[in-house]
Each structure stands twice: as structure tokens, then as C-alpha cells.
Design a protein around this motif. Structure first.
Motif, PDB file in Angstrom:
ATOM      1  N   GLY A 285      12.977 -31.735 -66.478  1.00  0.00           N
ATOM      2  CA  GLY A 285      11.965 -30.434 -66.357  1.00  0.00           C
ATOM      3  C   GLY A 285      12.397 -29.165 -66.195  1.00  0.00           C
ATOM      4  O   GLY A 285      13.562 -28.747 -66.506  1.00  0.00           O
TER       5      GLY A 285
ATOM      6  N   GLU B 114      11.679 -34.642 -62.784  1.00  0.00           N
ATOM      7  CA  GLU B 114      10.375 -33.663 -62.779  1.00  0.00           C
ATOM      8  C   GLU B 114      10.919 -32.157 -62.285  1.00  0.00           C
ATOM      9  O   GLU B 114      11.928 -31.993 -61.595  1.00  0.00           O
ATOM     10  CB  GLU B 114       9.182 -34.232 -62.157  1.00  0.00           C
ATOM     11  CG  GLU B 114       8.769 -35.552 -62.630  1.00  0.00           C
ATOM     12  CD  GLU B 114       7.417 -36.203 -61.868  1.00  0.00           C
ATOM     13  OE1 GLU B 114       7.087 -35.498 -60.778  1.00  0.00           O
ATOM     14  OE2 GLU B 114       6.893 -36.813 -62.564  1.00  0.00           O
ATOM     15  N   ASP B 115      10.027 -31.246 -62.479  1.00  0.00           N
ATOM     16  CA  ASP B 115      10.307 -29.911 -62.284  1.00  0.00           C
ATOM     17  C   ASP B 115      10.877 -29.573 -60.662  1.00  0.00           C
ATOM     18  O   ASP B 115      10.349 -30.216 -59.819  1.00  0.00           O
ATOM     19  CB  ASP B 115       9.155 -28.970 -62.254  1.00  0.00           C
ATOM     20  CG  ASP B 115       8.678 -28.806 -63.841  1.00  0.00           C
ATOM     21  OD1 ASP B 115       9.081 -29.339 -64.640  1.00  0.00           O
ATOM     22  OD2 ASP B 115       7.403 -28.332 -63.777  1.00  0.00           O
ATOM     23  N   GLY B 116      11.682 -28.627 -60.581  1.00  0.00           N
ATOM     24  CA  GLY B 116      12.510 -28.624 -59.315  1.00  0.00           C
ATOM     25  C   GLY B 116      13.391 -29.471 -58.521  1.00  0.00           C
ATOM     26  O   GLY B 116      13.842 -29.339 -57.320  1.00  0.00           O
ATOM     27  N   ALA B 117      13.305 -30.593 -59.147  1.00  0.00           N
ATOM     28  CA  ALA B 117      14.453 -31.676 -58.557  1.00  0.00           C
ATOM     29  C   ALA B 117      15.692 -31.379 -58.509  1.00  0.00           C
ATOM     30  O   ALA B 117      15.961 -30.536 -59.237  1.00  0.00           O
ATOM     31  CB  ALA B 117      14.082 -33.026 -59.311  1.00  0.00           C
TER      32      ALA B 117
ATOM     33  N   ARG C 230       8.766 -34.284 -58.502  1.00  0.00           N
ATOM     34  CA  ARG C 230       8.634 -32.881 -58.403  1.00  0.00           C
ATOM     35  C   ARG C 230       9.405 -32.539 -57.165  1.00  0.00           C
ATOM     36  O   ARG C 230       9.106 -33.102 -56.045  1.00  0.00           O
ATOM     37  CB  ARG C 230       7.420 -32.343 -58.492  1.00  0.00           C
ATOM     38  CG  ARG C 230       7.229 -30.896 -58.263  1.00  0.00           C
ATOM     39  CD  ARG C 230       5.936 -30.405 -58.517  1.00  0.00           C
ATOM     40  NE  ARG C 230       5.678 -28.948 -58.547  1.00  0.00           N
ATOM     41  CZ  ARG C 230       5.816 -28.410 -59.765  1.00  0.00           C
ATOM     42  NH1 ARG C 230       5.797 -28.869 -60.938  1.00  0.00           N
ATOM     43  NH2 ARG C 230       5.821 -27.045 -59.689  1.00  0.00           N
ATOM     44  N   ASP C 231      10.366 -31.837 -57.190  1.00  0.00           N
ATOM     45  CA  ASP C 231      11.147 -31.064 -55.862  1.00  0.00           C
ATOM     46  C   ASP C 231      11.868 -32.190 -55.162  1.00  0.00           C
ATOM     47  O   ASP C 231      12.328 -32.029 -54.248  1.00  0.00           O
ATOM     48  CB  ASP C 231      10.078 -30.092 -54.947  1.00  0.00           C
ATOM     49  CG  ASP C 231       9.293 -29.165 -55.618  1.00  0.00           C
ATOM     50  OD1 ASP C 231      10.329 -28.479 -56.203  1.00  0.00           O
ATOM     51  OD2 ASP C 231       8.385 -28.884 -55.437  1.00  0.00           O
TER      52      ASP C 231
END
Length: 130
Positions: free
Chosen positions: A84, A102-105, A119-120
Motif C-alpha cells: 500500500g 495495507e497503507d501505513g504498515a 493498516r498501520d
């Protein structure tokens, strides 16, 4: 940015290796692939915007290690990999087929990722701890 004179493995080239005519390797804007990164692709590898990939990281969308040539070429041996936006991947990490980050991982150094990372989410340590 492809490669970085100030990063580790400064003499190691990047390897973008599509193994079929239909293979796609997509790297979005503002992402950095450090020295020695290898993207080995039979289907698709996608890297989102603003992602940082550390030196010596390897991303594979297939099992390239089957003994039988026929097994290596079976379509089910490949599954797309998706990374992401704004993801950080540490040096020497390996992402295996079918992985979605996923985003921010954050993926720590030397981690072998073989599942979805949310995410994250932070995945780090040896053995990896989520």
C-alpha cells in the motif's frame, strides 16, 4: 527513486524481473526502492505511493523453486503482491506470493511476510511479533 547512494548495499543493483510477457511491476510516485531490492514477478507486484523499501528486500509473487519445470509454470504458483501507500519495509525483508501490505504498515528488517498485514500494523522482531 530507484537506488540510493547513501543507503546500505550501495554497490548492489536493483532487479526488476518480470518472468512472463503479461507480468506487471507497478511502482507509484514518491516511493523509494533502495539498493539491492529484487522484484521477481510472474503476475503482478504493486507498490503504492510514498513507500520506502529497504536495501536487500526481495518481493516474489510466485514459488520459483519447484523442482519440476511443469510445476514452476503452473498458474496457481503465482499470486499478486500488493504493498500500500506510505508503507515502510526494513532492510532484507522478504514478501512472499499473495501478500498484501495495507497503507501505513511497517515491516521490520529481515522479516518474512506471508500473510496480510493490516493498516498501520507493525510486524517486527525475530521471530516476528505483530
Amino acid at each position: 527513486l530507484l537506488g540510493d547512494a547513501k543507503a546500505g548495499m550501495c554497490d548492489s543493483p536493483l532487479l526488476l524481473a518480470p518472468h512472463t510477457r503479461s507480468a506487471r511491476i507497478d511502482v507509484a510516485a514518491d516511493s523509494i526502492l533502495a539498493n539491492g531490492v529484487e522484484l521477481l514477478c510472474r503476475q503482478q507486484i504493486t507498490i503504492g505511493e510514498g513507500t520506502l523499501i529497504g536495501a536487500g528486500t526481495r518481493i516474489l509473487d510466485s514459488h520459483f523453486h519447484c523442482i519440476s519445470r511443469g510445476d514452476r509454470l503452473r498458474p496457481d504458483r503465482a499470486s499478486p503482491v500488493s504493498v500500500g501507500n506510505e508503507v515502510w519495509i526494513g532492510m532484507g525483508a522478504t514478501l512472499l506470493k499473495g501478500v498484501r501490505i495495507e497503507d501505513g504498515a511497517v515491516i521490520g528488517a529481515e522479516i518474512v511476510a506471508r500473510r496480510v498485514v493490516g493498516r498501520d500494523e507493525v510486524v517486527a522482531g525475530n521471530p516476528a511479533k505483530a
